[in-house]
Design an enzyme around this catalytic site. Structure first.
Site, PDB file in Angstrom:
ATOM      1  N   ASP A  81       0.846  -1.189   0.000  1.00 49.34           N
ATOM      2  CA  ASP A  81       0.000   0.000   0.000  1.00 49.34           C
ATOM      3  C   ASP A  81       0.888   1.247   0.000  1.00 49.34           C
ATOM      4  O   ASP A  81       1.854   1.340   0.752  1.00 49.34           O
ATOM      5  CB  ASP A  81      -0.890  -0.025   1.248  1.00 49.34           C
ATOM      6  N   GLU A  98       1.719  -0.225  -4.987  1.00 50.32           N
ATOM      7  CA  GLU A  98       0.792   0.839  -5.346  1.00 50.32           C
ATOM      8  C   GLU A  98       1.667   2.088  -5.546  1.00 50.32           C
ATOM      9  O   GLU A  98       2.174   2.646  -4.577  1.00 50.32           O
ATOM     10  CB  GLU A  98      -0.226   1.068  -4.235  1.00 50.32           C
TER      11      GLU A  98
END
Length: 699
Positions: A347, A384
């Site tokens: 993330d 990401e």
């Protein structure tokens, strides 16, 4: 167990609590603490039964050994030192601290103001000092012993080129699955239920990517509003599994992973190392802030009272510090060895590659550690590629070995099938593997992780049902979530009884799915999109732990659900059958595989090569992509995508040569159509795509 008056010296390694059969060694890092106490609790976790100073400090690691201690012991730490927020130090021994290396937790956070190191209602805010004991409101760490038998487990080790990822939430996937026993629905145990595995195998999934399962905190604001942190991007412990997903206290997560492996399915974890649940400088004290705030977090240069907030969550871990980087690497190795997971999705991966306050660096310590680590470098690593910090968009700039979420593919696919002007060049780049972004440093097309929908946003069905976001249930006045989703409702906002509207919604959905699975790159399917799951227009369901987010498996048994699932199955089968669709090298249209046939080529609906003028035609909404290769027997195989993003049916002329035997294998306008031979001209309905495979000899 008789608790001694003092601990033995013990060892500074390994960090955390380690049982050796005769006792437990405790080791915790803090460069700036003056003293750290080990606090022991009774089995209920309510009563502190001892508090013993860790006697030794070696290489900035505090450590001690407790003879006779066994797995199951509950403990925490208290750190003594300077309380000087203006200098970045926030030590407060009144606050019980969770071991950053805790592998199991007992209890959960109970929100009270005592969890803050300062007096919440003081006019001096975090410059004040709170003397209340927070132990009653804190979960406790549990001493564990990893004794699971992995004998016979075989990792699938699916090549990247063959990988099909299915993104899902542990609870949401099975909470409403009636085949699963009630006590197991929404738990780790249910991941390995035969119904789940059979469904994943049926559609051809090779990897199950789970939203965060690290132990996380339920946000106080959400709880007070009657909501919940559903997604789990609020990490409390990087080593312990989230307890809410346990049906019992056994090894059900390991058992589930082992059964998924036996079915040929890899398990990838979505992990959050960019920030923690402690929030900004005004947030609570759970562990890292109380152990060594100035080391664990990036602080504003010249004003260390304040946290750097490149993540949008209040704080940012400082992975430029070797001990913080070690914690992250140790966590990853723990999940890769103790749970045998097959990969990680990071993330806000850009944050992890920030070298202190100097911006993103693909040669940062984080990337270097993962690329050389013998345990981690063979796993699937996905980033990401953005955060909200300076220079925070880094798509395509990660080092070799990483795949990256490609939001440009997502947006181009949505906009092309919506019929936006001028999308032909951008759409072509994305479906050809985004070589403009990834073709460097010997990277391969699989580095582009393609998706049309993901957990963050609307599912596929909502993209063709709503033009506006409908996030009112989040209680933020519909202000949260992206305002532009590039969706289209095709005539009516929300569900419709109009058969024409529903027909085009279904057709566009199938066209986007066909684009996803027929493009170069690694496809990721949002769980539930294969049978039309909806979030009622909510594009930010992070706080919706209810039917908005949970899978409605009854849809799978409906006529539409079965039809969509069968179509996805055909797409995955097509992708597996034809290597051209999942080519392991970028194609640039510079190599002739036969006279007049390039490895990749582009045409319009007339079968003519696109000129520069055609590429820049804002109204051009028809596109043909042909990929070709020479087989070992000297014949040619070509895969041709005929894509009609216009609002009218068009006759497409297949590009030469005519010697190829052409078979229609996919038609998004007629999903049940059997494979059939086609001639030189083929009709493609509006907002539809057809995939034609040609074979033969070309002299």
């Amino acid at each position: 167990m008789d608790i001694p008056d003092r601990l033995e010296a013990g060892s500074p390694y390994p960090l955390g609590a380690s049982f050796d059969g005769l006792g437990v060694n405790f080791a915790v890092f803090s460069a700036n603490a003056d003293r750290i106490d080990l606090c022991l609790f009774d089995p209920s976790g309510r009563r502190q039964i001892a508090c013993l100073p860790l006697p030794e400090w070696t290489d900035e690691v505090w450590h001690g050994y407790l003879p006779g201690a066994k797995p199951g012991l509950l403990y925490g730490f208290r750190a003594h030192g300077r309380y000087e927020p203006e200098n970045g130090h926030r030590f407060n021994p009144n606050k019980l601290l969770l071991d950053p290396y805790a592998k199991q937790l007992s209890g959960s956070v109970r929100w009270t103001d005592s969890l803050h190191s300062y007096r919440v209602r003081s006019s001096r805010k975090d410059l004040s000092f709170d003397r209340r004991d927070s132990a009653a409101a804190m979960p406790k760490a549990v001493v564990t012993s990893d004794a699971f038998d992995w004998t016979g487990d075989v990792r699938p080790n699916t090549p990247w080129t063959d990988t099909v990822i299915y993104e899902a939430h542990v609870k949401g996937l099975t909470r409403l699955l009636e085949d699963v026993p009630v006590t197991e629905r929404g738990t780790y145990a249910a991941l390995a239920h035969p119904k789940v595995i059979e469904h994943l195998q049926r559609i051809g999934v090779t990897a199950l990517e789970l939203l965060p399962i690290h132990a996380f905190v339920q946000d106080r604001r959400l709880q007070e509003a009657g909501l919940a942190n559903y997604w789990g991007y609020n990490t409390l412990s990087f080593f312990a599994p989230e307890q809410r997903y346990l049906a019992d206290d056994g090894d059900e997560l390991r058992i589930a992973i082992r059964r998924l492996h036996a079915a040929g399915i890899e398990v990838i974890l979505d992990v959050v190392f960019n920030h923690t649940a402690e929030g900004s400088e005004l947030g609570p004290t759970f562990n890292l802030r109380g152990l060594d705030n100035a080391t664990y977090y990036r602080l504003v240069e010249g004003e260390p009272r304040y946290c750097v907030n490149d993540t949008g969550t209040g704080n940012t871990l400082d992975l430029s510090h070797p001990r913080v980087l070690q914690m992250v690497a140790d966590s990853l190795r723990h999940w890769a060895t103790s749970y045998r997971v097959d990969g990680f999705r990071f993330d806000l991966g850009v944050t992890l590659g920030r070298d202190g306050n100097n911006g993103f660096d693909p040669r940062s310590g984080f990337f270097d550690v993962l690329r050389q680590d013998p345990v981690l470098n063979g796993l699937k690593l996905i980033s990401e590629p953005w955060d909200i910090g300076p220079g925070g968009y880094q798509l395509g700039n990660h080092p070799p070995g990483f795949a990256e979420w490609n939001d440009k593919f997502r947006d181009a696919t949505r906009r092309f099938w919506r019929g936006d002007d001028g999308m032909r060049p951008e759409f072509a780049r994305r479906i050809a593997g985004s070589a403009d972004l990834f073709d460097r440093r010997a990277r391969r097309p699989w580095a582009s992780l393609n998706f049309v929908a993901a957990h963050d946003g609307q599912p596929l069905r909502d993209l063709v049902t709503y033009e506006e976001k409908h996030n009112w249930a989040n209680q933020e006045g519909n202000r949260d979530g992206h305002s532009e989703n590039y969706g289209c409702n095709w005539g009516e906002e929300g569900p419709s009884d109009d058969p024409e509207i529903n027909a085009i919604r279904d057709r566009v959905s199938r066209s986007m799915l066909t684009t996803l699975f027929a493009s170069l790159g690694t496809p990721m399917l949002l769980g539930g999109d294969e049978f039309g799951r909806s979030q009622q227009g909510n594009n930010n369901a992070y706080c919706q732990d209810n039917e908005i987010s949970w899978f409605d498996w009854q849809q799978l048994d409906s006529e539409q659900g079965r039809a969509f699932t069968e179509f996805v199955q055909r797409l995955v089968h097509m992708r597996r059958k034809y290597p051209l669709i999942r080519a392991n090298h970028f194609l640039h249209g510079e190599t002739e595989v036969a006279p007049g046939i390039l490895d990749i080529d582009w045409f319009d609906e007339r079968g003519l090569h696109l000129s520069d003028e055609d590429w820049h035609n804002e109204q051009g909404r028809a596109l043909v992509m042909r990929r070709a290769r020479r087989l070992q027997d000297g014949s040619i195989e070509a895969v041709t995508l005929l894509m009609n993003g216009s609002g009218e049916t068009l006759d497409f002329r297949l590009p030469p040569p005519a010697e190829l035997l052409r078979i229609l294998v996919i038609d998004s306008a007629n999903p049940q159509a059997a494979e059939s031979e086609v001639g030189d001209t083929i009709e493609v309905e509006d907002r539809a795509v057809k995939v034609v495979v040609g074979t033969g000899r070309v002299e």
